[in-house]
Scaffold this motif. Structure first.
Motif: not given
Length: 408
Positions: A83-86, A101-103, A113-114, A133-145
């Protein structure tokens, strides 16, 4: 085992004035022109952190050992999923690193999670790479701000195995993330520094372990991380290209070439620099995540293994665009121009070599500027930048002083 001397060679081909390559060779090898490049040092070579106040020798000593085969190369075992946080910057050339890196991590089955600095609704998020960033989400990643200083609150108490800080440039900014990661049990901490912290050298390229500028903000972060963390790694990138980049690099050249304008380059144009595709940066980072034991306590020049001249970059951009190019050289001081504002690269030799990544991780670069620039030019045209109205006030001042005519 004695350390191998680090010699230099430059690639020779029909475009030898454009691209240069460096390699390690035997003690008897003199400066020569070769067609290919390679690097194979002992797998026990150490590239760990040294004081920025003390210059390190260009011959790296054998101080640590890693698992290796009978041939001396690093043996890479199957990696566990992590589990990686960027923590990602919200602007500048480094923003693309977190995106790629996320992809890359997601494609290898890791959880990502980025955390991007700032507000999701800000205008900055309407630009690439954030707009993708939708490319990250569609690949199973999570985006937060949010604010990295409040990282625990932003991630909602979620736990991670690895944290990459791709945001801070000084200790005040990064320390809260490091301290939170350590207190919350994060096993590995990675930091994106910069090859810009190396002191200028009469003997390029810059190698890991060489003296850096003690006053540079990144250095304070590197020192603190080495002091408080057991498993850590530092990455020093230079210039980068790739789809989604929001800082002009190759675009600066395209802007002039497609409009049949002269391309003003400070100095002789033979200054060497380093430009890497973001996919190479992400592949290096991913290898460190998947081989944390071997990578621990090391500094990696996160760069391509080839250099390019400033004139060469202009010619390669013209080649990608299918156009000719008119290069004009000038002396910034005599004209009264700040080259930092008039040109996208440093007006000096500025390039590093990724010897630690090759040696320790078995990393291989894939950057191919002639081909990568073709891809970038296609995207340049696709977004209509070739037709966008532009002003070239600084260029015009330079060209006027040189009495170089510009087509209306």
């Amino acid at each position: 085992m004695a350390a191998l001397p680090l010699a230099r060679s430059f690639a020779s081909s029909s475009s030898s004035s454009l691209l240069f390559s460096n390699l390690a060779s035997s003690p008897s090898t003199s400066l020569s022109f070769l067609a290919t490049s390679s690097l194979s040092l002992s797998a026990s070579t150490n590239y760990s952190y040294a004081s920025p106040l003390l210059p390190s020798p260009r011959r790296v000593s054998s101080l640590c050992s890693t698992s290796s085969s009978s041939s001396g190369r690093l043996v890479v075992s199957a990696a566990e999923k992590k589990k990686v946080l960027i923590v990602n910057t919200n602007s500048g050339g480094h923003a693309i690193i977190g995106f790629y890196f996320a992809k890359e991590l997601l494609s290898k089955g890791h959880s990502v999670t980025i955390l991007t600095v700032g507000d999701e609704a800000s205008d900055k998020m309407k630009k690439p790479p954030f707009s993708r960033f939708s490319e990250i989400v569609s690949a199973g990643g999570k985006t937060v701000w949010g604010d990295p200083a409040e990282v625990a609150k932003v991630v909602g108490g979620e736990s991670f195995d690895v944290v990459l800080d791709n945001n801070g440039k000084d200790l005040d900014t990064v320390r809260p993330v490091i301290d939170w990661a350590k207190s919350s049990g994060v096993k590995q901490f990675l930091f994106i520094s910069s090859a810009g912290i190396y002191k200028p050298t009469e003997e390029p390229p810059h190698l890991e372990g060489e003296v850096v500028k003690a006053s540079a903000g990144h250095v304070g972060v590197e020192q603190y991380l080495a002091e408080v963390y057991e498993s850590w790694a530092v990455f020093r990138p230079q210039y980068m290209i790739g789809s989604g980049n929001n800082k002009d690099c190759e675009e600066w050249f395209f802007d002039r070439i497609v409009r049949d304008r002269p391309v003003p380059i400070p100095g002789s144009g033979m200054q060497l620099t380093n430009i890497a595709h973001a996919r190479d940066l992400s592949s290096m980072l991913t290898l460190v995540v998947e081989n944390s034991s071997a990578a621990s306590g090391n500094i990696f020049n996160c760069v391509s293994d080839r250099a390019v001249t400033l004139d060469g970059m202009a010619r390669l951009c013209a080649q990608a665009a299918g156009k000719s190019v008119n290069i004009v050289h000038y002396d910034p001081e005599s004209i009264g121009i700040d080259s930092k504002k008039a040109f996208p690269f440093r007006n000096m030799h500025f390039y590093a070599e990724p010897r630690a990544a090759k040696d320790i991780l078995g990393w291989k670069g894939t950057t191919n500027l002639p081909e990568d620039l073709k891809e970038r030019y296609e995207e340049y045209v696709k977004i209509g930048r070739d037709k966008k109205p532009m002003e070239f006030a600084l260029d015009d001042k330079i060209l006027e002083s040189l009495k170089v005519p510009v087509a209306a």
